[in-house]
Write a protein that holds these residues in place. Structure first.
Motif, PDB file in Angstrom:
ATOM      1  N   TYR A 259      12.830  -4.666   5.139  1.00  0.00           N
ATOM      2  CA  TYR A 259      12.170  -3.519   4.951  1.00  0.00           C
ATOM      3  C   TYR A 259      10.501  -3.685   5.291  1.00  0.00           C
ATOM      4  O   TYR A 259       9.890  -3.087   5.945  1.00  0.00           O
ATOM      5  CB  TYR A 259      12.503  -2.657   3.901  1.00  0.00           C
ATOM      6  N   HIS A 260       9.908  -4.604   4.319  1.00  0.00           N
ATOM      7  CA  HIS A 260       8.484  -4.742   3.890  1.00  0.00           C
ATOM      8  C   HIS A 260       8.115  -5.395   5.574  1.00  0.00           C
ATOM      9  O   HIS A 260       7.048  -4.915   5.939  1.00  0.00           O
ATOM     10  CB  HIS A 260       8.423  -5.762   2.805  1.00  0.00           C
ATOM     11  N   ALA A 261       8.700  -6.299   6.124  1.00  0.00           N
ATOM     12  CA  ALA A 261       8.426  -6.849   7.181  1.00  0.00           C
ATOM     13  C   ALA A 261       8.751  -6.303   8.366  1.00  0.00           C
ATOM     14  O   ALA A 261       9.482  -6.875   9.351  1.00  0.00           O
ATOM     15  CB  ALA A 261       9.025  -8.433   7.199  1.00  0.00           C
TER      16      ALA A 261
ATOM     17  N   ARG B 285       5.829   1.697  13.011  1.00  0.00           N
ATOM     18  CA  ARG B 285       4.814   2.661  12.547  1.00  0.00           C
ATOM     19  C   ARG B 285       4.895   4.296  13.125  1.00  0.00           C
ATOM     20  O   ARG B 285       5.477   4.446  14.009  1.00  0.00           O
ATOM     21  CB  ARG B 285       3.307   2.127  13.001  1.00  0.00           C
ATOM     22  N   GLY B 286       4.182   4.992  12.284  1.00  0.00           N
ATOM     23  CA  GLY B 286       4.421   6.546  12.862  1.00  0.00           C
ATOM     24  C   GLY B 286       5.718   6.896  12.350  1.00  0.00           C
ATOM     25  O   GLY B 286       6.057   8.204  12.740  1.00  0.00           O
ATOM     26  N   GLU B 287       6.683   6.543  11.684  1.00  0.00           N
ATOM     27  CA  GLU B 287       7.861   7.145  10.986  1.00  0.00           C
ATOM     28  C   GLU B 287       7.459   6.887   9.287  1.00  0.00           C
ATOM     29  O   GLU B 287       7.558   5.923   8.711  1.00  0.00           O
ATOM     30  CB  GLU B 287       9.048   6.272  11.414  1.00  0.00           C
ATOM     31  N   PRO B 288       7.659   8.232   8.973  1.00  0.00           N
ATOM     32  CA  PRO B 288       7.583   8.240   7.200  1.00  0.00           C
ATOM     33  C   PRO B 288       8.358   7.000   6.426  1.00  0.00           C
ATOM     34  O   PRO B 288       7.540   6.671   5.828  1.00  0.00           O
ATOM     35  CB  PRO B 288       7.861   9.789   7.078  1.00  0.00           C
ATOM     36  N   PHE B 289       9.494   6.827   6.842  1.00  0.00           N
ATOM     37  CA  PHE B 289      10.350   6.198   6.171  1.00  0.00           C
ATOM     38  C   PHE B 289       9.753   4.724   6.397  1.00  0.00           C
ATOM     39  O   PHE B 289       9.619   3.904   5.377  1.00  0.00           O
ATOM     40  CB  PHE B 289      11.867   6.083   6.618  1.00  0.00           C
ATOM     41  N   TRP B 290       9.542   4.444   7.472  1.00  0.00           N
ATOM     42  CA  TRP B 290       9.044   2.763   7.800  1.00  0.00           C
ATOM     43  C   TRP B 290       7.886   2.756   7.373  1.00  0.00           C
ATOM     44  O   TRP B 290       7.410   1.552   6.843  1.00  0.00           O
ATOM     45  CB  TRP B 290       9.379   2.611   9.204  1.00  0.00           C
ATOM     46  N   ASP B 291       6.967   3.809   7.568  1.00  0.00           N
ATOM     47  CA  ASP B 291       5.347   3.524   6.956  1.00  0.00           C
ATOM     48  C   ASP B 291       5.629   3.237   5.233  1.00  0.00           C
ATOM     49  O   ASP B 291       4.692   2.621   5.019  1.00  0.00           O
ATOM     50  CB  ASP B 291       4.793   4.932   7.095  1.00  0.00           C
ATOM     51  N   HIS B 292       6.690   3.956   4.678  1.00  0.00           N
ATOM     52  CA  HIS B 292       6.544   3.956   3.200  1.00  0.00           C
ATOM     53  C   HIS B 292       6.866   2.336   2.772  1.00  0.00           C
ATOM     54  O   HIS B 292       6.297   1.529   2.186  1.00  0.00           O
ATOM     55  CB  HIS B 292       7.673   4.955   2.692  1.00  0.00           C
ATOM     56  N   VAL B 293       8.181   1.872   3.385  1.00  0.00           N
ATOM     57  CA  VAL B 293       8.475   0.649   2.994  1.00  0.00           C
ATOM     58  C   VAL B 293       7.601  -0.578   3.474  1.00  0.00           C
ATOM     59  O   VAL B 293       7.735  -1.676   2.664  1.00  0.00           O
ATOM     60  CB  VAL B 293       9.998   0.190   3.582  1.00  0.00           C
ATOM     61  N   ARG B 294       7.038  -0.188   4.671  1.00  0.00           N
ATOM     62  CA  ARG B 294       5.988  -1.367   5.200  1.00  0.00           C
ATOM     63  C   ARG B 294       4.970  -1.463   4.235  1.00  0.00           C
ATOM     64  O   ARG B 294       4.296  -2.632   3.918  1.00  0.00           O
ATOM     65  CB  ARG B 294       5.563  -0.969   6.569  1.00  0.00           C
ATOM     66  N   THR B 295       4.453  -0.422   3.718  1.00  0.00           N
ATOM     67  CA  THR B 295       3.345  -0.650   2.792  1.00  0.00           C
ATOM     68  C   THR B 295       3.443  -0.417   1.037  1.00  0.00           C
ATOM     69  O   THR B 295       2.502  -0.522   0.439  1.00  0.00           O
ATOM     70  CB  THR B 295       2.444   0.598   3.112  1.00  0.00           C
ATOM     71  N   MET B 296       4.612  -0.224   0.668  1.00  0.00           N
ATOM     72  CA  MET B 296       4.988  -0.149  -0.610  1.00  0.00           C
ATOM     73  C   MET B 296       4.533  -1.596  -1.459  1.00  0.00           C
ATOM     74  O   MET B 296       4.832  -2.707  -0.830  1.00  0.00           O
ATOM     75  CB  MET B 296       6.393   0.140  -0.843  1.00  0.00           C
ATOM     76  N   PRO B 297       4.324  -1.138  -2.700  1.00  0.00           N
ATOM     77  CA  PRO B 297       4.142  -2.828  -3.244  1.00  0.00           C
ATOM     78  C   PRO B 297       5.576  -3.647  -3.699  1.00  0.00           C
ATOM     79  O   PRO B 297       6.654  -2.723  -3.508  1.00  0.00           O
ATOM     80  CB  PRO B 297       3.668  -2.216  -4.730  1.00  0.00           C
TER      81      PRO B 297
END
Length: 517
Positions: A396-398, A402-414
């Motif tokens: 999820y992190h890697a 971009r531009g999709e709320p779910f994927w933006d969240h998991v890409r940038t989460m700690p």
């Protein structure tokens, strides 16, 4: 296995399904010394989660330990073979890569192949690292064969697992276990009786009044965690802040040819869709986060992306990612969903049951239930859960979506510090280290890191000690040999047909090599 006066004589398994009958079958083979009683309690009124299951290579070890004939197993469970997992759209929309079983290329003088590939990746004709994995070559061609024993043959680098119907697998193991003396008790548990002094479980009472005593209790009661969670009070460690998917729809459809020898995981706007090809049908599911998509939308998306019309009613599974703080407390050991849940992205659920069983046998207690054995079991099992958790979070992190709320969240989460350190080490010079006998090895981390765009800044300097021309010649030859070997393998469907109806009896292979998974 036998013991003295302190030996445990009554082992009671609470719950059936895959986890319960795996434990029962293994206990029947390794714990039944003629004096020990093994009982499994389950209720036909309580359903199991079982849908189409995908596995990883250690399942071969488990089947081999039980002496299961591969032909019998494949026939009884409608199994197909699995060479890896194809990930579609995880790095960027439209991208795809295969996470293979087995290895990439050949290491030279202790230098990992992916380091050699990284050194020459920019050279014309070198191509992607996927071109150097025998399992990927066979998967892409839709072909399958057993690994060979000749190290000069690229097919010796094949590794495999299975897809199978989980309900049929549980029934297969139930038949095995009952033939070997396991007693099945039908009934629903109404009450749990504990010892006043120690707090250990002493007995359970069924809703018809029957009372069953036990000394060692194996909790396979599913998400409810009846004994470990509800009775013993072991808290649940919630990982939903790292793994926000908490729902899954599952539905079968007809088998579609060609029969592919791999699982497919396709990224969707708020999660991912699985495709598991079995002999008699295709298993499908949509894992998603209810915080980013409604259940109705998720079901519509799944049904719109099936290969054929649904062959049954969709089933909803609700879950929280995480594990129990201690899988063993007192005289209760939890396996399967009762111990924890990690979404099936890397097909690890059955492995965690198998690993728990093997650890329990290695640390099998007597009636004293010493703290040191329990502590070691808990340390090793929680380490296994945590390492698999990190590997799943990596997917999820890697991502570059971009531009999709779910994927933006998991890409940038700690992310966990343990995963952050692993990524940083790989991003620098492609190095991967394993700790505490964790499941996933160098080729596994390499596959997902490179597949999703984490490319090392440079290669390990030790690769410069090798002759460039020799290494490049080896790489060209290996890629050519992999493709040639795949071309002469039977198709996946033809291999299964031959195994079931014409070919020689083939028993499940022995222990897998660490770099197979």
């Amino acid at each position: 296995m036998s013991g003295g006066e302190g030996a445990i004589r009554d082992v009671v398994i609470v719950g059936g399904g895959t986890a319960g009958w795996m434990m029962a079958a293994a206990a029947a083979r390794y714990l039944d010394d003629g004096q020990r009683r093994i009982t499994l309690i389950e209720s036909d009124a309580i359903g199991t989660v079982g849908v189409g299951e995908a596995t990883i290579p250690p399942i071969l070890n488990f089947n081999a330990l039980l002496g299961i004939d591969e032909r019998d197993f494949v026939k009884a469970t409608q199994a197909s073979f699995k060479l890896g997992i194809e990930f579609v759209g995880w790095g960027r929309s439209g991208d795809r890569y295969i996470h293979p079983f087995g290895t990439y290329g050949r290491d030279i003088h202790g230098v990992a192949f992916h380091q050699l590939w990284r050194k020459f990746a920019g050279r014309p004709g070198v191509g992607p690292i996927d071109d150097y994995a025998m399992s990927i070559a066979a998967a892409r061609a839709g072909r399958f064969a057993h690994p060979t024993a000749d190290p000069r043959d690229p097919r010796s680098q094949l590794a495999y697992a299975y897809h199978f119907d989980a309900g049929l697998y549980a029934a297969f193991l139930r038949d095995y276990a009952e033939r070997d003396g396991v007693s099945r008790v039908e009934g629903r548990i109404a009450d749990v009786e504990r010892d006043a002094a120690s707090g250990d479980v002493r007995a359970v009472q069924l809703d018809d009044g029957r009372r069953i005593e036990g000394e060692l209790w194996i909790d396979c009661s599913g998400f409810r965690s009846l004994l470990l969670g509800e009775t013993m009070g072991v808290p649940f460690v919630d990982w939903s802040h790292w793994l926000p998917c908490d729902r899954a729809w599952a539905v079968p459809c007809a088998r579609v040819d060609p029969l592919l020898p791999y699982t497919r995981s396709t990224a969707r706007p708020a999660g991912w869709q699985w495709r598991i090809p079995l002999q008699h049908r295709t298993g499908n599911g949509h894992v998603f986060s209810s915080g980013f998509m409604t259940e109705e939308t998720a079901l519509d998306l799944l049904l719109a992306n099936l290969d054929d019309a649904p062959a049954g009613d969709p089933r909803m599974l609700r879950f929280t990612a995480g594990r129990r703080a201690e899988p063993w407390r007192g005289n209760v050991v939890a396996l399967g969903l009762a111990a924890g849940f990690l979404e099936p992205l890397e097909s690890t659920s059955i492995h965690l049951v198998q690993h728990g069983i093997q650890l329990l046998f290695a640390l099998f207690p007597d009636r004293r239930f010493t703290a040191v054995e329990r502590a070691e079991y808990n340390r090793l099992m929680t380490a296994q859960f945590d390492a698999i958790r990190d590997f799943i979070i990596l997917h999820y992190h890697a991502t570059e979506r971009r531009g999709e709320p779910f994927w933006d969240h998991v890409r940038t989460m700690p992310i966990p510090d343990t995963l952050a350190a692993k990524i940083a080490l790989f991003r620098e010079k492609g190095r991967v280290f394993r700790y505490d006998d964790e499941l996933f090895a160098v080729p596994n981390w390499t596959a997902v890191m490179l597949g999703q765009g984490i490319v090392p800044r440079t290669h390990d300097p030790i690769a410069d000690s090798l002759d460039d021309d020799r290494v490049l010649a080896m790489m060209v030859a290996h890629r050519r040999n992999c493709n040639a070997a795949a071309a002469v393998m039977p198709t996946h469907a033809a291999f299964i047909e031959n195994l079931l109806h014409e070919g020689p009896v083939v028993r499940a292979l022995g222990p897998h090599r660490n770099n197979d998974r």
